[in-house]
Design a protein around this motif. Structure first.
Motif, PDB file in Angstrom:
ATOM      1  N   THR A  57      50.987 -25.857  50.622  1.00 46.05           N
ATOM      2  CA  THR A  57      51.657 -25.734  51.906  1.00 46.05           C
ATOM      3  C   THR A  57      53.040 -26.371  51.824  1.00 46.05           C
ATOM      4  OG1 THR A  57      50.815 -27.836  52.783  1.00 46.05           O
ATOM      5  CG2 THR A  57      49.426 -25.877  53.085  1.00 46.05           C
ATOM      6  N   THR A  58      53.882 -26.026  52.788  1.00 44.48           N
ATOM      7  CA  THR A  58      55.236 -26.582  52.828  1.00 44.48           C
ATOM      8  C   THR A  58      55.212 -28.093  52.961  1.00 44.48           C
ATOM      9  OG1 THR A  58      56.197 -24.569  53.759  1.00 44.48           O
ATOM     10  CG2 THR A  58      57.376 -26.621  54.171  1.00 44.48           C
ATOM     11  N   LEU A  59      54.328 -28.628  53.798  1.00 43.50           N
ATOM     12  CA  LEU A  59      54.241 -30.074  53.987  1.00 43.50           C
ATOM     13  C   LEU A  59      53.902 -30.784  52.688  1.00 43.50           C
ATOM     14  CD1 LEU A  59      54.239 -32.548  55.813  1.00 43.50           C
ATOM     15  CD2 LEU A  59      51.840 -32.073  56.342  1.00 43.50           C
ATOM     16  N   MET A  60      52.936 -30.250  51.945  1.00 51.48           N
ATOM     17  CA  MET A  60      52.548 -30.887  50.683  1.00 51.48           C
ATOM     18  C   MET A  60      53.672 -30.812  49.653  1.00 51.48           C
ATOM     19  SD  MET A  60      48.539 -29.822  50.178  1.00 51.48           S
ATOM     20  CE  MET A  60      48.404 -30.829  48.698  1.00 51.48           C
ATOM     21  N   MET A  61      54.439 -29.719  49.660  1.00 51.70           N
ATOM     22  CA  MET A  61      55.558 -29.597  48.721  1.00 51.70           C
ATOM     23  C   MET A  61      56.664 -30.599  49.022  1.00 51.70           C
ATOM     24  SD  MET A  61      55.152 -27.658  46.169  1.00 51.70           S
ATOM     25  CE  MET A  61      56.842 -27.622  45.628  1.00 51.70           C
ATOM     26  N   PHE A  62      56.815 -30.947  50.292  1.00 46.11           N
ATOM     27  CA  PHE A  62      57.777 -31.999  50.628  1.00 46.11           C
ATOM     28  C   PHE A  62      57.230 -33.382  50.284  1.00 46.11           C
ATOM     29  CE2 PHE A  62      59.805 -28.899  53.669  1.00 46.11           C
ATOM     30  CZ  PHE A  62      61.048 -28.912  53.054  1.00 46.11           C
ATOM     31  N   LEU A  63      55.937 -33.587  50.493  1.00 43.55           N
ATOM     32  CA  LEU A  63      55.351 -34.914  50.312  1.00 43.55           C
ATOM     33  C   LEU A  63      55.181 -35.314  48.855  1.00 43.55           C
ATOM     34  CD1 LEU A  63      52.588 -35.000  53.100  1.00 43.55           C
ATOM     35  CD2 LEU A  63      54.840 -36.090  53.106  1.00 43.55           C
ATOM     36  N   PHE A  64      55.162 -34.340  47.915  1.00 40.13           N
ATOM     37  CA  PHE A  64      54.918 -34.724  46.527  1.00 40.13           C
ATOM     38  C   PHE A  64      56.047 -35.585  45.971  1.00 40.13           C
ATOM     39  CE2 PHE A  64      57.763 -31.348  45.006  1.00 40.13           C
ATOM     40  CZ  PHE A  64      58.223 -31.855  43.796  1.00 40.13           C
ATOM     41  N   ARG A  65      57.221 -35.588  46.628  1.00 45.79           N
ATOM     42  CA  ARG A  65      58.328 -36.432  46.163  1.00 45.79           C
ATOM     43  C   ARG A  65      58.036 -37.922  46.373  1.00 45.79           C
ATOM     44  NH1 ARG A  65      59.529 -30.868  47.489  1.00 45.79           N
ATOM     45  NH2 ARG A  65      61.248 -30.229  46.135  1.00 45.79           N
ATOM     46  N   ILE A  66      57.111 -38.257  47.277  1.00 44.78           N
ATOM     47  CA  ILE A  66      56.829 -39.669  47.567  1.00 44.78           C
ATOM     48  C   ILE A  66      56.251 -40.396  46.356  1.00 44.78           C
ATOM     49  CG2 ILE A  66      55.466 -41.253  48.995  1.00 44.78           C
ATOM     50  CD1 ILE A  66      55.809 -39.307  51.296  1.00 44.78           C
ATOM     51  N   PRO A  67      55.182 -39.892  45.720  1.00 44.64           N
ATOM     52  CA  PRO A  67      54.694 -40.600  44.525  1.00 44.64           C
ATOM     53  C   PRO A  67      55.670 -40.564  43.353  1.00 44.64           C
ATOM     54  CG  PRO A  67      53.493 -38.533  44.839  1.00 44.64           C
ATOM     55  CD  PRO A  67      54.300 -38.766  46.080  1.00 44.64           C
ATOM     56  N   MET A  68      56.658 -39.666  43.394  1.00 41.96           N
ATOM     57  CA  MET A  68      57.622 -39.567  42.295  1.00 41.96           C
ATOM     58  C   MET A  68      58.882 -40.389  42.532  1.00 41.96           C
ATOM     59  SD  MET A  68      57.550 -35.595  41.094  1.00 41.96           S
ATOM     60  CE  MET A  68      58.875 -35.952  39.952  1.00 41.96           C
ATOM     61  N   MET A  69      58.886 -41.270  43.521  1.00 41.61           N
ATOM     62  CA  MET A  69      60.114 -41.933  43.940  1.00 41.61           C
ATOM     63  C   MET A  69      60.682 -42.890  42.891  1.00 41.61           C
ATOM     64  SD  MET A  69      58.359 -44.371  46.842  1.00 41.61           S
ATOM     65  CE  MET A  69      59.953 -44.815  47.508  1.00 41.61           C
ATOM     66  N   LEU A  70      59.906 -43.249  41.863  1.00 41.18           N
ATOM     67  CA  LEU A  70      60.389 -44.146  40.808  1.00 41.18           C
ATOM     68  C   LEU A  70      60.421 -43.468  39.438  1.00 41.18           C
ATOM     69  CD1 LEU A  70      58.478 -47.410  41.829  1.00 41.18           C
ATOM     70  CD2 LEU A  70      60.833 -46.765  42.403  1.00 41.18           C
ATOM     71  N   ALA A  71      60.351 -42.134  39.432  1.00 37.76           N
ATOM     72  CA  ALA A  71      60.179 -41.404  38.173  1.00 37.76           C
ATOM     73  C   ALA A  71      61.395 -41.436  37.264  1.00 37.76           C
ATOM     74  CB  ALA A  71      59.800 -39.947  38.463  1.00 37.76           C
ATOM     75  N   VAL A  72      62.582 -41.741  37.794  1.00 36.79           N
ATOM     76  CA  VAL A  72      63.801 -41.736  36.975  1.00 36.79           C
ATOM     77  C   VAL A  72      64.036 -43.088  36.302  1.00 36.79           C
ATOM     78  CG1 VAL A  72      66.302 -41.271  37.037  1.00 36.79           C
ATOM     79  CG2 VAL A  72      64.777 -39.958  38.484  1.00 36.79           C
ATOM     80  N   MET A  73      63.306 -44.121  36.716  1.00 38.12           N
ATOM     81  CA  MET A  73      63.546 -45.470  36.184  1.00 38.12           C
ATOM     82  C   MET A  73      63.491 -45.566  34.654  1.00 38.12           C
ATOM     83  SD  MET A  73      61.975 -48.366  38.732  1.00 38.12           S
ATOM     84  CE  MET A  73      60.303 -48.102  38.171  1.00 38.12           C
ATOM     85  N   PRO A  74      62.575 -44.880  33.970  1.00 33.28           N
ATOM     86  CA  PRO A  74      62.516 -45.056  32.509  1.00 33.28           C
ATOM     87  C   PRO A  74      63.796 -44.681  31.778  1.00 33.28           C
ATOM     88  CG  PRO A  74      60.488 -44.053  33.301  1.00 33.28           C
ATOM     89  CD  PRO A  74      61.437 -44.073  34.463  1.00 33.28           C
ATOM     90  N   PHE A  75      64.579 -43.733  32.287  1.00 33.12           N
ATOM     91  CA  PHE A  75      65.747 -43.265  31.549  1.00 33.12           C
ATOM     92  C   PHE A  75      66.824 -44.339  31.400  1.00 33.12           C
ATOM     93  CE2 PHE A  75      63.942 -39.203  33.158  1.00 33.12           C
ATOM     94  CZ  PHE A  75      63.697 -38.615  31.936  1.00 33.12           C
ATOM     95  N   PRO A  76      67.350 -44.935  32.483  1.00 27.74           N
ATOM     96  CA  PRO A  76      68.385 -45.959  32.278  1.00 27.74           C
ATOM     97  C   PRO A  76      67.872 -47.216  31.591  1.00 27.74           C
ATOM     98  CG  PRO A  76      67.734 -45.882  34.589  1.00 27.74           C
ATOM     99  CD  PRO A  76      67.108 -44.693  33.923  1.00 27.74           C
ATOM    100  N   VAL A  77      66.629 -47.584  31.885  1.00 28.02           N
ATOM    101  CA  VAL A  77      66.084 -48.802  31.270  1.00 28.02           C
ATOM    102  C   VAL A  77      65.949 -48.635  29.766  1.00 28.02           C
ATOM    103  CG1 VAL A  77      64.115 -50.370  31.181  1.00 28.02           C
ATOM    104  CG2 VAL A  77      64.910 -49.514  33.384  1.00 28.02           C
ATOM    105  N   MET A  78      65.454 -47.477  29.323  1.00 26.52           N
ATOM    106  CA  MET A  78      65.285 -47.266  27.893  1.00 26.52           C
ATOM    107  C   MET A  78      66.623 -47.072  27.197  1.00 26.52           C
ATOM    108  SD  MET A  78      61.793 -45.051  27.513  1.00 26.52           S
ATOM    109  CE  MET A  78      61.772 -45.430  25.776  1.00 26.52           C
TER     110      MET A  78
END
Length: 465
Positions: free
Chosen positions: A347-368
């Motif tokens: 559903t549209t709501l779930m497609m918008f909400l999946f970004r919430i658990p991914m809110m820290l997904a970019v952290m590994p790139f600059p740290v590494m």
């Protein structure tokens, strides 16, 4: 005229101009393929996320056929552009240790401008769609986004002495990408609906031209090279280039070399899962049962880019109290959980909400990147980020090609399979993170400290006369 020492404006303008058209590229290809394969005009709807209820089975078959064709088109584009971009990235970014960083930024900006103008020409004159593959190949001869980012991160490494400052500023580059690409993405859908494809392509090209002029005339060179006018034979220059790349892997002790190789491997595997899995998001949103309009795709893209902002905040806060390895682990878990979420989003709501658990997904790139930069001396930062950009580009292109092929194969029976596959692949770099601690435990037994960036300068490191 006083020159500036900031690459962040370049990254910002590049992100804005690129993400202004990035959501449009797949949509444009999708619409053209729909017209060619179904001999009918593309159905334009309002803001609704539901597919038209008429001709249900026939429309489902059409969606699946166009989805397969679009994913294979993406696969061909990546295959034709991958090799030239990889070679240019490795050579140009490594060569910047000898001749300065600006060339690594200028060349990919030229290639990006060529690519955007090609899209404008194909759209305006309704040329053959497969000319875009040729345009992608030509633009890759100038490098790509990884070439530019490799040059920008080398530039930052030149300017920063403190390790924490380097980490935060590299994370800031990722945040700038997210912030400006979010602004561009949220306006793209309205721009497309109001003006069609041509005006967004033209606007993006204008921004890229401004960016190129800023880089040439206003950006200062961060790496001052001694004897810049000295005559250097091509053979000697290439020998120096290869020596610099070799030095980053064999210049230190066994423990340092092992840690660097491990970090590059983890970085590459994570890039493969991240870029490969997320590359299919737009096609997934265009498919049933979502059938998103260009407005919803713009909102979704904008919401996704907030991940860069939250990841920057995460790096800024968590790096103060947690080890780098733990910060990387949290980011990887964030990506894998988000990918599992989207695999079951219907559903549209779930497609918008999946970004919430991914809110820290970019952290590994600059740290590494920062962790790897601390391992290597300042004189070899260009060679390091050439290798990192090379592996990042290789992993991204292979990931896009592999997941495009997988999506084309599985879209008929389960479109979410690609996201589950990407989430599963995240387990490998997560498990490998435990080995980093083993190398750090060996640090006290080695005379050369890890992550310090210091090493003995050999005679081969002397500048070319």
């Amino acid at each position: 005229m006083k020159r500036l020492h900031y690459v962040e404006p370049i990254v910002a303008i590049y992100a804005f101009s690129s993400f202004m058209i990035f959501p449009l590229v797949q949509q444009y290809v999708y619409r053209r393929l729909w017209q060619d394969l179904t001999n009918s005009s593309y159905p334009v709807s309002d803001n609704s996320s539901r597919c038209a209820p008429t001709n249900g089975s026939n429309q489902t078959s059409q969606h699946e056929e166009v989805q397969r064709a679009a994913s294979l088109f993406s696969l061909y584009t990546e295959l034709f552009s991958m090799i030239p971009s990889l070679i240019v990235t490795l050579i140009v970014v490594a060569y910047s240790d000898q001749r300065g960083r600006k060339i690594t930024i200028i060349l990919p900006l030229i290639g990006s401008l060529v690519y955007t103008l090609s899209f404008l020409a194909v759209s305006f004159f309704e040329l053959n769609l497969y000319l875009l593959i040729v345009a992608s190949f030509v633009s890759s001869l100038f490098g790509g986004i990884m070439t530019m980012l490799g040059g920008c991160f080398s530039y930052i490494a030149d300017m920063c002495e403190d390790g924490k400052q380097k980490t935060v500023r590299m994370a800031g580059v990722d945040m700038v990408i997210g912030l400006l690409s979010g602004v561009a993405s949220i306006s793209t859908g309205y721009f497309l609906r109001a003006a069609g494809f041509n005006w967004p392509f033209l606007t993006s090209a204008i921004f890229q031209l401004v960016n190129l002029l800023y880089t040439i005339f206003f950006l200062a060179e961060s790496r001052v090279v001694e004897n810049p006018t000295a005559e250097v034979s091509r053979g000697m220059a290439m020998k120096k280039l290869l020596k610099g790349i070799q030095q980053i892997f064999v210049g230190g002790n066994r423990n340092r070399n092992g840690l660097l190789g491990l970090l590059i491997t983890i970085f590459s595997l994570y890039t493969f899962a991240d870029m490969g899995g997320l590359s299919m998001i737009t096609l997934y949103e265009l498919n049933e049962p979502l059938c998103w309009s260009e407005i919803l795709i713009g909102y979704g893209s904008a919401l996704s880019t907030t991940v860069f902002i939250t990841s920057f905040a995460g790096v800024s806060l968590l790096s103060r109290c947690l080890p780098d390895v733990v910060v990387v682990l949290i980011g990887m878990l964030s990506l894998s959980s988000g990918l599992v979420f989207v695999a079951f989003a219907k559903t549209t709501l779930m497609m918008f909400l999946f970004r919430i658990p991914m809110m820290l997904a970019v952290m590994p790139f600059p740290v590494m990147r920062s962790m790897m930069s601390k391992v290597i001396s300042k004189s070899d930062q260009g060679a390091l980020f050439a290798c990192v950009a090379f592996m990042e580009s290789l992993s991204s292109n292979i990931g896009l090609a592999v997941f495009s092929s997988v999506y084309a194969t599985t879209v008929a029976w389960y479109p979410g399979f690609t996201f589950l596959l990407a989430a599963s692949l995240c387990i490998i770099p997560i498990m490998m993170l435990s080995l980093v601690n083993l190398f750090k435990e060996e640090e006290s037994r080695e005379t050369e400290p890890l992550l310090s960036g210091d090493r003995t300068i050999s005679p081969d490191d002397a500048p070319i006369a």
